[in-house]
Motif scaffolding. Structure first.
Motif, mmCIF file in Angstrom:
data_model
loop_
_atom_site.group_PDB
_atom_site.id
_atom_site.type_symbol
_atom_site.label_atom_id
_atom_site.label_comp_id
_atom_site.label_asym_id
_atom_site.label_seq_id
_atom_site.Cartn_x
_atom_site.Cartn_y
_atom_site.Cartn_z
ATOM 1 N N TRP A 137 0.840 -1.195 0.000
ATOM 2 C CA TRP A 137 0.000 0.000 0.000
ATOM 3 C C TRP A 137 0.876 1.247 0.000
ATOM 4 N N PHE A 138 0.473 2.266 -0.790
ATOM 5 C CA PHE A 138 1.151 3.554 -0.715
ATOM 6 C C PHE A 138 0.552 4.357 0.429
ATOM 7 N N ARG A 139 1.429 4.846 1.303
ATOM 8 C CA ARG A 139 1.000 5.620 2.466
ATOM 9 C C ARG A 139 1.006 7.110 2.100
ATOM 10 N N THR A 140 -0.163 7.714 2.080
ATOM 11 C CA THR A 140 -0.257 9.098 1.625
ATOM 12 C C THR A 140 0.287 10.102 2.632
ATOM 13 N N GLY A 141 0.321 9.722 3.905
ATOM 14 C CA GLY A 141 0.689 10.689 4.927
ATOM 15 C C GLY A 141 -0.475 11.565 5.352
ATOM 16 N N ASP A 142 -1.645 11.342 4.740
ATOM 17 C CA ASP A 142 -2.855 12.075 5.118
ATOM 18 C C ASP A 142 -3.664 11.245 6.113
ATOM 19 N N ILE A 143 -4.374 11.950 6.991
ATOM 20 C CA ILE A 143 -5.218 11.307 7.991
ATOM 21 C C ILE A 143 -6.678 11.502 7.591
ATOM 22 N N GLY A 144 -7.480 10.469 7.756
ATOM 23 C CA GLY A 144 -8.881 10.598 7.396
ATOM 24 C C GLY A 144 -9.706 9.426 7.870
ATOM 25 N N LEU A 145 -10.950 9.415 7.425
ATOM 26 C CA LEU A 145 -11.860 8.325 7.756
ATOM 27 C C LEU A 145 -12.805 8.097 6.577
ATOM 28 N N VAL A 146 -13.394 6.918 6.534
ATOM 29 C CA VAL A 146 -14.357 6.552 5.496
ATOM 30 C C VAL A 146 -15.698 6.301 6.169
ATOM 31 N N ASP A 147 -16.777 6.849 5.593
ATOM 32 C CA ASP A 147 -18.091 6.589 6.182
ATOM 33 C C ASP A 147 -18.641 5.251 5.686
ATOM 34 N N GLU A 148 -19.851 4.915 6.109
ATOM 35 C CA GLU A 148 -20.403 3.594 5.792
ATOM 36 C C GLU A 148 -20.725 3.435 4.309
ATOM 37 N N HIS A 149 -20.730 4.539 3.551
ATOM 38 C CA HIS A 149 -20.994 4.469 2.112
ATOM 39 C C HIS A 149 -19.717 4.490 1.278
ATOM 40 N N GLY A 150 -18.562 4.547 1.944
ATOM 41 C CA GLY A 150 -17.296 4.533 1.228
ATOM 42 C C GLY A 150 -16.763 5.899 0.841
ATOM 43 N N TYR A 151 -17.361 6.974 1.356
ATOM 44 C CA TYR A 151 -16.884 8.325 1.068
ATOM 45 C C TYR A 151 -15.758 8.681 2.043
ATOM 46 N N LEU A 152 -14.728 9.312 1.505
ATOM 47 C CA LEU A 152 -13.544 9.634 2.291
ATOM 48 C C LEU A 152 -13.609 11.060 2.820
ATOM 49 N N PHE A 153 -13.174 11.243 4.059
ATOM 50 C CA PHE A 153 -13.070 12.559 4.693
ATOM 51 C C PHE A 153 -11.638 12.731 5.178
#
Length: 527
Positions: free
Chosen positions: A401-417
């Motif tokens: 996996w490429f590690r972006t260095g960004d922090i986030g989360l994915v909701d139950e529909h697969g959308y990234l924040f």
């Protein structure tokens, strides 16, 4: 965990030279418009011949396949001619932003070791710095000027020049990181990887692009705008280049109306300037179908304003240079996707076609939906590694996996924040704090136009939050007023202890706020 061995030993496989996008379009639509710049209006046949003529000149000068050619200059038709001419000759382009300092160019030259430099008269100091750093095999070619030695002099080849044959993994583009938080690196983009990127841009960002469409360039072709230009070439859509040396909103909107522009690529800071300029109301922009923005998170207030002015034509994508912009997409009709209660900003979209996102903890284990972790990505758009930087390669990949260095989360529909970057997070009194949440809250204050929040050293707390605000013109506000505003909107430990007001924030040549420079300036002021 090591990668499994492939049970099939495939022979070397051919790839498609990126110059083929021009070759095929010139055959299919020789008299269609390719490039528009002031009085210049090149057809696809003209651009194709010019690329061949330059490739012929480079080969006659002794340029060898797989060698590097550095491109340095403002946006121009000749810049595009140079890109395709270098690829046709079988070499690698290394475009640099013409607004960088000469010392930056010297460092990039040491990294990519160009055999030839193609520069502009306004970047002559860059050419000299590069030559002092890495002696060139041949004299510099110039993007402007007349006569031999200028790119524009080469308009028609003496002999037939075909696209040099390439193989999977062959380098096409050294894509430099912006260096806003450290020394720049060169992401190696290959012909086959970029073929996927071109296809994916067309599939996910602007699906109906064709030879009746036109795209306007308002960001440097050396970076994301150059990537965005390639799908236009593949589909025969003309590229419109403003004549102003810098961003001139009135000229942009006049060109949108006159040339009936259908798509534009911008970074958020440029989009903000365009929609806030009074000229947006003077000219007709109803032909715009896709206003594609990327490069940094866009504050909610700015997104709302852009949608009000332009309508539902905004397309957001998220992606680093290492993944060539191909991580997520947020089409116009998805901009109202709801955010989870604990997230104060909007989504950047769902995974691009053929790509996969995994939000992981420090051990590389995928976390559940709505849990925060590092954003990692896999798929054909991921680059093959950094040029001559094994340490960075080792740090940037984990279990494939490429590690972006960004922090986030994915909701139950697969959308990234995206909640921030690993390097932006600071620890104050033992608590992890991500600046982006605070920045969004400060930007909701009507007096604040721009803001940057970062952690600064503190003997008692380890680090404390410091906010640097740029106010709206003619507005005055006090530090305590911003602090009181925040105390009613977030946990008190997150409220910055230092709030300052500057006339402007320092930016890189790519238009991004340079966090490192802000930190250095704050340290100098408190010394």
């Amino acid at each position: 965990m090591s990668a499994p061995q492939n049970c099939l030993q495939s022979p070397p496989l051919k790839a498609v030279n990126l110059a083929q996008t021009l070759t095929q379009t010139a055959r299919r639509s020789p008299h269609g418009l390719a490039v528009i710049h002031g009085d210049v209006r090149w057809t696809w046949r003209e651009l194709d011949l010019r690329a061949s003529a330059l490739a012929e000149e480079l080969l006659e000068r002794g340029l060898q396949p797989h060698q590097c050619v550095m491109l340095d200059g403002p946006n121009s038709p000749e810049f595009i001619q140079a890109m395709f001419g270098v690829w046709r000759a079988g070499a690698v382009i290394a475009p640099v932003n013409s607004r960088l300092h000469a010392s930056d160019i010297a460092q990039l030259s040491e990294l990519c070791q160009p055999a030839v430099m193609i520069a502009h008269s306004t970047t002559e100091s860059h050419a000299q710095a590069s030559a002092d750093s890495v002696p060139f095999d041949q004299p510099t070619l110039w993007l402007d000027g007349e006569g031999e030695g200028s790119v524009g002099h080469y308009t028609e080849p003496v002999h037939t020049v075909r696209d040099y044959p390439v193989w999977r993994g062959d380098h096409a583009w050294y894509f430099f990181t912006s260096g806003t938080s450290g020394r720049s690196k060169a992401s190696v983009l290959t012909h086959d990887q970029m073929g996927f990127v071109v296809t994916n841009h067309l599939a996910d960002l602007m699906a109906d692009t064709g030879d009746t469409h036109r795209s306007i360039v308002v960001a440097p072709l050396s970076h994301g705008a150059g990537i965005h230009m390639l799908p236009q070439v593949a589909r025969g859509a003309a590229t419109v280049i403003p004549t102003s040396s810098g961003l001139a909103p009135a000229e942009v909107w006049e060109l949108v109306e006159r040339e009936r522009v259908t798509n534009i690529f911008v970074v958020p800071t440029i989009l903000k300037r365009l929609v806030e300029d009074s000229s947006v109301e003077k000219y007709d922009h109803s032909t715009l179908r896709y206003v594609i923005y990327a490069g940094a998170p866009m504050p909610n207030a700015d997104t709302r304003r852009a949608r009000q002015v332009l309508g539902d034509v905004l397309v957001q994508y998220y992606g680093l240079g290492e993944v060539t912009g191909n991580i997520t997409v947020l089409p116009p009709h998805h901009h109202d996707h709801p955010s989870p209660p604990e997230v104060p900003f909007s989504t950047c979209g769902y995974p691009r076609t053929g790509m996969q996102i995994s939000v992981q903890d420090d051990k590389g284990k995928e976390v559940p939906s709505l849990c925060t972790g590092e954003i990692c990505v896999a798929g054909p758009a991921v680059f093959s590694g950094y040029l001559n930087n094994e340490q960075a390669n080792a740090e940037s990949f984990r279990d494939g996996w490429f590690r972006t260095g960004d922090i986030g989360l994915v909701d139950e529909h697969g959308y990234l924040f995206i909640t921030g970057r690993v390097s932006d997070m600071y620890i104050s009194g033992g608590s992890n704090i991500h600046p982006r949440e605070i920045e969004e809250k400060i930007l909701d204050h009507p007096a604040v136009k721009e803001v940057l929040v970062l952690g600064m050293p503190d003997p008692e707390w380890g680090e404390i939050g410091a906010a640097v605000c740029v106010l709206e013109p003619g507005v005055t506000v006090q530090e305590d007023e911003i602090r009181d505003w925040l105390k009613t909107r977030m946990a008190r430990y997150k409220v910055p202890r230092s709030i300052r007001f500057w006339d402007e924030l320092p930016r890189s040549g790519y238009g991004k706020i340079v966090r490192r420079t802000v930190r250095e300036m704050l340290l100098e002021q408190t010394a």
